[in-house]
Design an enzyme around this catalytic site. Structure first.
Site, PDB file in Angstrom:
ATOM      1  N   PRO A  26       0.903  -1.155   0.017  1.00  0.00           N
ATOM      2  CA  PRO A  26      -0.125   0.018   0.015  1.00  0.00           C
ATOM      3  C   PRO A  26       0.956   1.230  -0.055  1.00  0.00           C
ATOM      4  CG  PRO A  26       0.020  -1.140   1.988  1.00  0.00           C
ATOM      5  CD  PRO A  26       0.895  -1.889   1.068  1.00  0.00           C
ATOM      6  N   THR A  28       0.581   5.528  -0.237  1.00  0.00           N
ATOM      7  CA  THR A  28      -0.186   6.653  -0.335  1.00  0.00           C
ATOM      8  C   THR A  28       0.054   7.572  -1.559  1.00  0.00           C
ATOM      9  OG1 THR A  28      -0.580   7.008   1.953  1.00  0.00           O
ATOM     10  CG2 THR A  28      -0.515   8.925   0.829  1.00  0.00           C
ATOM     11  N   HIS A 170      -4.947  -0.791   8.374  1.00  0.00           N
ATOM     12  CA  HIS A 170      -3.450  -0.327   8.588  1.00  0.00           C
ATOM     13  C   HIS A 170      -3.138  -0.174  10.113  1.00  0.00           C
ATOM     14  CE1 HIS A 170       0.066   1.555   8.192  1.00  0.00           C
ATOM     15  NE2 HIS A 170      -0.114   2.738   7.244  1.00  0.00           N
ATOM     16  N   GLY A 171      -2.528  -1.134  10.673  1.00  0.00           N
ATOM     17  CA  GLY A 171      -2.138  -1.151  12.057  1.00  0.00           C
ATOM     18  C   GLY A 171      -0.736  -0.760  12.394  1.00  0.00           C
ATOM     19  N   HIS A 173       3.163   1.581  11.497  1.00  0.00           N
ATOM     20  CA  HIS A 173       3.751   2.990  11.405  1.00  0.00           C
ATOM     21  C   HIS A 173       3.225   4.140  12.060  1.00  0.00           C
ATOM     22  CE1 HIS A 173       4.286   0.904   6.954  1.00  0.00           C
ATOM     23  NE2 HIS A 173       4.685   0.483   7.876  1.00  0.00           N
ATOM     24  N   TYR A 175       0.009   5.009  13.191  1.00  0.00           N
ATOM     25  CA  TYR A 175      -1.105   5.656  12.923  1.00  0.00           C
ATOM     26  C   TYR A 175      -2.039   5.008  14.007  1.00  0.00           C
ATOM     27  CZ  TYR A 175       0.929   7.222   9.005  1.00  0.00           C
ATOM     28  OH  TYR A 175       1.727   8.035   7.838  1.00  0.00           O
TER      29      TYR A 175
HETATM   30  C1  FNR Z   1       4.450   3.928   1.824  1.00  0.00           C
HETATM   31  N1  FNR Z   1       4.294   2.896   2.729  1.00  0.00           N
HETATM   32  C2  FNR Z   1       2.663   2.940   3.071  1.00  0.00           C
HETATM   33  N2  FNR Z   1       2.520   1.829   3.967  1.00  0.00           N
HETATM   34  C3  FNR Z   1       1.232   1.680   4.435  1.00  0.00           C
HETATM   35  O1  FNR Z   1       0.887   0.875   5.161  1.00  0.00           O
HETATM   36  N3  FNR Z   1       0.249   2.704   3.965  1.00  0.00           N
HETATM   37  C4  FNR Z   1       0.465   3.730   3.022  1.00  0.00           C
HETATM   38  O2  FNR Z   1      -0.505   4.383   2.537  1.00  0.00           O
HETATM   39  C5  FNR Z   1       1.864   3.816   3.015  1.00  0.00           C
HETATM   40  N4  FNR Z   1       2.305   4.734   1.977  1.00  0.00           N
HETATM   41  C6  FNR Z   1       3.537   4.785   1.307  1.00  0.00           C
HETATM   42  C7  FNR Z   1       3.819   5.730   0.360  1.00  0.00           C
HETATM   43  C8  FNR Z   1       5.003   5.716  -0.234  1.00  0.00           C
HETATM   44  C9  FNR Z   1       5.324   6.721  -1.310  1.00  0.00           C
HETATM   45  C10 FNR Z   1       5.883   4.892   0.110  1.00  0.00           C
HETATM   46  C11 FNR Z   1       7.223   4.596  -0.594  1.00  0.00           C
HETATM   47  C12 FNR Z   1       5.614   3.954   1.203  1.00  0.00           C
HETATM   48  C13 FNR Z   1       5.042   1.859   3.301  1.00  0.00           C
HETATM   49  C14 FNR Z   1       4.974   0.685   2.042  1.00  0.00           C
HETATM   50  O3  FNR Z   1       3.868   0.035   1.963  1.00  0.00           O
HETATM   51  C15 FNR Z   1       5.907  -0.319   2.006  1.00  0.00           C
HETATM   52  O4  FNR Z   1       5.936  -0.845   3.232  1.00  0.00           O
HETATM   53  C16 FNR Z   1       7.481   0.366   1.978  1.00  0.00           C
HETATM   54  O5  FNR Z   1       7.524   1.002   0.948  1.00  0.00           O
HETATM   55  C17 FNR Z   1       8.750  -0.585   1.867  1.00  0.00           C
HETATM   56  O6  FNR Z   1       8.698  -1.263   0.933  1.00  0.00           O
HETATM   57  P1  FNR Z   1       9.644  -1.087  -0.338  1.00  0.00           P
HETATM   58  O7  FNR Z   1       9.271   0.160  -1.096  1.00  0.00           O
HETATM   59  O8  FNR Z   1      10.800  -1.160   0.218  1.00  0.00           O
HETATM   60  O9  FNR Z   1       9.409  -2.416  -1.479  1.00  0.00           O
END
Ligand code: FNR
Length: 366
Positions: A26, A28, A170-171, A173, A175
């Site tokens: 996921p 954003t 989403h539990g 990071h 939030y």
């Molecule tokens: C994220 N990540 C993230 N995680 C989540 O749970 N909800 C979200 O909305 C977001 N938003 C988000 C935006 C952007 C631009 C990035 C780069 C990351 C974290 C993401 O899901 C993931 O855990 C991390 O990016 C690590 O994976 P990669 O990028 O190393 O493959």
């Protein structure tokens, strides 16, 4: 099995039948003005489905409560127009045989009041703490807790009605749900605060309400992390025993798959074993898990936010861990922003053709 075959085995759970083990993480986007996912959002996810991704987890979307987000461009998962937009997204993804689940994301106290689509709405959080000793809001009342839980359930029901394949809570990071998990932001004296086990009760009640709304066959995923944006060194569980205590209420509440968020998937979680968080969670819960973190990239996403991006790296370690059965599914984040056809390229053995991840790719996000 040879090469990357382990990534391309089907996966079945309840009503979910995936063609392979590759999940879009996921991420954003903030590209939904008026909180409505538009045609470009549908095209973005369709491209990842066409590129061979087994399961798409959408960007975080706001469950049905005015306190959920402070970003006016984050899509809502409620309201007629936003839901109509999501209907188009599902249709686009399904038209090419894809699978998709929304991620329901309540920001809690990370949302600054006075901003977002409902500026008058106070922010919601377990104890009003932005982080330890920093009080910025009032704790949620019992009525607030009930309303927010009902909002998650309502949005999950919409997901099912629209034809999504499941829902992710989403539990992670730092939030809202994670603000309940973490003692740094949860100092409640009721059933939602205190012990590690009690701090899982809010998420468990959300999962239970969602389950009541969607029925027994609709998969419920829960994403959690040890690290918090408020404190990267924070940990919910220091030992496998603590992880077991943390997970039990969530398993009892009917979570189907745990999505264990780490920034580097290969890092061991506890001393004495090279299993990662997804490995331990699978072993303890007996449930399928998703791992994540820097797949095919040489730099984690928090560092890459601050620096120049990340280069392509091999996936041998990932294959080794999946062949060992450590976890069931692997989420790919930034590499799928840069390479909508990541899965197809990997399957064809064309790793050398993968495009590195750069902040420019993030800026355009097409
Ligand atoms: C994220 N990540 C993230 N995680 C989540 O749970 N909800 C979200 O909305 C977001 N938003 C988000 C935006 C952007 C631009 C990035 C780069 C990351 C974290 C993401 O899901 C993931 O855990 C991390 O990016 C690590 O994976 P990669 O990028 O190393 O493959």
């Amino acid at each position: 099995m040879s090469g990357t075959d382990v990534l391309f085995r089907p996966f079945t759970l309840k009503s979910l039948n995936l063609p392979n083990r590759i999940v879009m993480a996921p991420m954003t986007r903030s590209k939904s003005p008026e909180q409505i996912p538009n045609d470009s959002v549908a095209a973005y996810y369709k491209a990842r489905a066409l590129g061979g991704t087994g399961l798409i987890l959408t960007e975080g979307t706001a469950p049905e409560h005015k306190s959920a987000t402070n970003d006016v461009n984050v899509p809502h998962f409620h309201g007629e127009e936003s839901l109509a937009g999501w209907g188009k997204v599902v249709k686009a993804v399904k038209s090419v045989g894809g699978h998709i689940m929304p991620q329901l994301w309540h920001q809690g106290v990370v949302r600054h009041p006075g901003t977002g689509p409902y500026p008058e709405q106070p922010s919601m959080s377990p104890s009003g703490l932005a982080k330890q000793d920093k009080k910025v809001a009032e704790p949620m009342s019992d009525a607030d807790v009930a309303d927010v839980i009902a909002g998650f359930a309502s949005s999950a029901r919409h997901a099912k009605t629209l034809g999504f394949d499941g829902v992710e809570l989403h539990g992670a990071h730092g939030y809202l749900i994670d603000q309940f998990f973490w003692e740094g932001t949860n100092q409640r004296g009721d059933k939602y605060g205190g012990s590690l086990e009690a701090r899982s009760n809010f998420a468990a009640d959300v999962a239970r309400a969602v389950r009541a709304a969607v029925g027994p066959d609709f998969p419920i995923l829960l994403r959690f992390s040890q690290w918090k944006q408020q404190d990267f060194a924070a940990r919910l569980a220091h030992t496998p025993k603590e992880l077991e205590i943390f997970l039990k209420p969530l398993i009892d509440a009917g979570v189907d798959i745990f999505h264990c968020s780490t920034r580097r998937f290969w890092e061991p979680e506890f001393e004495g074993s090279d299993m990662n968080l997804a490995g331990w969670t699978k072993k303890i819960s007996g449930l399928p898990t998703i791992s994540v973190g820097s797949v095919s990239l040489n730099m984690d996403f928090i560092t890459a936010f601050r620096q120049a991006g990340a280069e392509i790296s091999g996936i041998d370690k990932l294959i080794e861990m999946m062949e060992r059965g450590d976890f069931d599914l692997i989420a790919v984040g930034r590499a799928l922003i840069a390479n909508p056809d990541w899965a197809n390229k990997v399957r064809a053995g064309k790793l050398s053709e993968l495009v590195p991840y750069s902040p420019e790719a993030l800026a355009t996000l097409v």
